[in-house]
Design a protein around this motif. Structure first.
Motif, PDB file in Angstrom:
ATOM      1  N   GLY A  15       0.798  -1.223   0.000  1.00 30.32           N
ATOM      2  CA  GLY A  15       0.000   0.000   0.000  1.00 30.32           C
ATOM      3  C   GLY A  15       0.827   1.268   0.000  1.00 30.32           C
ATOM      4  N   GLY A  16       2.131   1.117   0.160  1.00 27.47           N
ATOM      5  CA  GLY A  16       3.013   2.274   0.224  1.00 27.47           C
ATOM      6  C   GLY A  16       3.437   2.774  -1.148  1.00 27.47           C
ATOM      7  N   SER A  17       4.343   3.740  -1.123  1.00 26.35           N
ATOM      8  CA  SER A  17       4.818   4.386  -2.351  1.00 26.35           C
ATOM      9  C   SER A  17       6.338   4.421  -2.383  1.00 26.35           C
ATOM     10  CB  SER A  17       4.279   5.823  -2.430  1.00 26.35           C
ATOM     11  OG  SER A  17       2.879   5.841  -2.466  1.00 26.35           O
ATOM     12  N   LEU A  18       6.828   4.538  -3.598  1.00 28.38           N
ATOM     13  CA  LEU A  18       8.275   4.579  -3.802  1.00 28.38           C
ATOM     14  C   LEU A  18       8.516   5.305  -5.114  1.00 28.38           C
ATOM     15  CD1 LEU A  18      10.489   3.223  -2.001  1.00 28.38           C
ATOM     16  CD2 LEU A  18      10.565   1.382  -3.682  1.00 28.38           C
ATOM     17  N   LYS A  65      -1.067  -0.207 -14.353  1.00 26.28           N
ATOM     18  CA  LYS A  65      -1.854   0.928 -14.828  1.00 26.28           C
ATOM     19  C   LYS A  65      -2.692   1.511 -13.692  1.00 26.28           C
ATOM     20  CE  LYS A  65      -2.954   0.283 -19.020  1.00 26.28           C
ATOM     21  NZ  LYS A  65      -3.605  -0.223 -20.256  1.00 26.28           N
ATOM     22  N   GLY A  66      -2.634   2.815 -13.536  1.00 23.72           N
ATOM     23  CA  GLY A  66      -3.375   3.477 -12.472  1.00 23.72           C
ATOM     24  C   GLY A  66      -2.630   3.553 -11.156  1.00 23.72           C
ATOM     25  N   ARG A  67      -1.526   2.836 -11.046  1.00 21.21           N
ATOM     26  CA  ARG A  67      -0.751   2.840  -9.801  1.00 21.21           C
ATOM     27  C   ARG A  67       0.638   3.442  -9.985  1.00 21.21           C
ATOM     28  NH1 ARG A  67       0.812  -1.736  -7.480  1.00 21.21           N
ATOM     29  NH2 ARG A  67       0.931  -2.930  -9.435  1.00 21.21           N
ATOM     30  N   PHE A  68       1.247   3.210 -11.137  1.00 20.32           N
ATOM     31  CA  PHE A  68       2.594   3.697 -11.407  1.00 20.32           C
ATOM     32  C   PHE A  68       2.525   4.834 -12.421  1.00 20.32           C
ATOM     33  CE2 PHE A  68       5.066  -0.536 -10.557  1.00 20.32           C
ATOM     34  CZ  PHE A  68       4.465  -0.622  -9.305  1.00 20.32           C
ATOM     35  N   THR A  69       3.479   5.758 -12.302  1.00 19.16           N
ATOM     36  CA  THR A  69       3.581   6.868 -13.252  1.00 19.16           C
ATOM     37  C   THR A  69       5.027   7.038 -13.682  1.00 19.16           C
ATOM     38  OG1 THR A  69       1.741   8.037 -12.176  1.00 19.16           O
ATOM     39  CG2 THR A  69       3.160   9.321 -13.642  1.00 19.16           C
ATOM     40  N   MET A  83       5.815   4.854  -7.943  1.00 19.20           N
ATOM     41  CA  MET A  83       5.042   3.657  -7.640  1.00 19.20           C
ATOM     42  C   MET A  83       4.152   3.927  -6.437  1.00 19.20           C
ATOM     43  SD  MET A  83       8.409   1.197  -7.871  1.00 19.20           S
ATOM     44  CE  MET A  83       7.533  -0.302  -7.475  1.00 19.20           C
ATOM     45  N   THR A  84       2.875   3.672  -6.584  1.00 19.71           N
ATOM     46  CA  THR A  84       1.953   3.826  -5.464  1.00 19.71           C
ATOM     47  C   THR A  84       1.121   2.555  -5.306  1.00 19.71           C
ATOM     48  OG1 THR A  84       0.166   4.780  -6.794  1.00 19.71           O
ATOM     49  CG2 THR A  84       1.789   6.318  -5.893  1.00 19.71           C
ATOM     50  N   PRO A  88       2.819  -7.027  -2.828  1.00 17.47           N
ATOM     51  CA  PRO A  88       3.963  -7.964  -2.852  1.00 17.47           C
ATOM     52  C   PRO A  88       4.302  -8.431  -4.271  1.00 17.47           C
ATOM     53  CG  PRO A  88       2.557  -8.449  -1.001  1.00 17.47           C
ATOM     54  CD  PRO A  88       1.851  -7.397  -1.798  1.00 17.47           C
ATOM     55  N   GLU A  89       3.316  -8.414  -5.163  1.00 13.64           N
ATOM     56  CA  GLU A  89       3.579  -8.823  -6.548  1.00 13.64           C
ATOM     57  C   GLU A  89       4.462  -7.827  -7.297  1.00 13.64           C
ATOM     58  OE1 GLU A  89       0.918 -11.215  -4.807  1.00 13.64           O
ATOM     59  OE2 GLU A  89       0.460  -9.074  -5.103  1.00 13.64           O
ATOM     60  N   ASP A  90       4.671  -6.666  -6.736  1.00 13.80           N
ATOM     61  CA  ASP A  90       5.568  -5.684  -7.348  1.00 13.80           C
ATOM     62  C   ASP A  90       7.028  -5.897  -6.943  1.00 13.80           C
ATOM     63  OD1 ASP A  90       2.991  -3.274  -6.760  1.00 13.80           O
ATOM     64  OD2 ASP A  90       3.508  -4.208  -8.684  1.00 13.80           O
ATOM     65  N   THR A  91       7.268  -6.849  -6.064  1.00 11.23           N
ATOM     66  CA  THR A  91       8.633  -7.152  -5.649  1.00 11.23           C
ATOM     67  C   THR A  91       9.446  -7.655  -6.830  1.00 11.23           C
ATOM     68  OG1 THR A  91       8.006  -7.653  -3.366  1.00 11.23           O
ATOM     69  CG2 THR A  91      10.042  -8.646  -4.186  1.00 11.23           C
ATOM     70  N   ALA A  92      10.554  -6.992  -7.106  1.00  6.17           N
ATOM     71  CA  ALA A  92      11.384  -7.337  -8.254  1.00  6.17           C
ATOM     72  C   ALA A  92      12.607  -6.430  -8.273  1.00  6.17           C
ATOM     73  CB  ALA A  92      10.610  -7.160  -9.555  1.00  6.17           C
TER      74      ALA A  92
END
Length: 125
Positions: A15-18, A65-69, A83-84, A88-92
């Motif tokens: 749920g966080g951002s980076l 889409k809709g979460r990353f810019t 990244m917003t 866990p699926e964004d781990t990479a």
């Protein structure tokens, strides 16, 4: 010498951002399309998002889409990935890449000739 240096990766809670940054050098940044790609453990590399040169047209994979810019600053010679709502699926490991090819493919990375070393992102509580 061509270099692409990524930074900004790390541990983030679900749920966080980076915000990832990529600073290229050794080529004319403003005439290259730029892209972000990622490779999760045990999986193949996949496209995340790409941005064209001067008009800034963008492409996003459905998964982000809709979460990353993605954005680029042609004065600072930097490309970003904000990244917003991460999961866990964004781990990479996230890679920045550059392309001069009109036939480059953001989904696979074909046509992207310059690559960075990657910055790891871990989404975990």
């Amino acid at each position: 010498q061509v270099q692409l240096v990524e930074s900004g990766g790390g541990l983030v809670q679900p749920g966080g951002s980076l915000r990832l940054s990529c600073v290229p050098s050794g080529f004319s940044f403003d005439v290259y399309a730029m892209g972000w790609f990622r490779q999760a453990p045990g999986k193949e590399r996949e496209g995340v998002s790409c941005i064209s040169t001067k008009n800034g047209n963008t492409v996003y994979m459905d998964s982000v889409k809709g979460r990353f810019t993605i954005s680029r600053d042609n004065v600072l010679n930097t490309v970003y990935l904000h990244m917003t709502s991460v999961t866990p699926e964004d781990t990479a490991v996230y890679y920045c890449a550059a392309s001069r090819s009109y036939s480059s493919d953001c989904r696979s990375g074909v046509g992207y000739g310059y690559w960075g070393q990657g910055t790891p992102v871990t989404v975990s509580s």
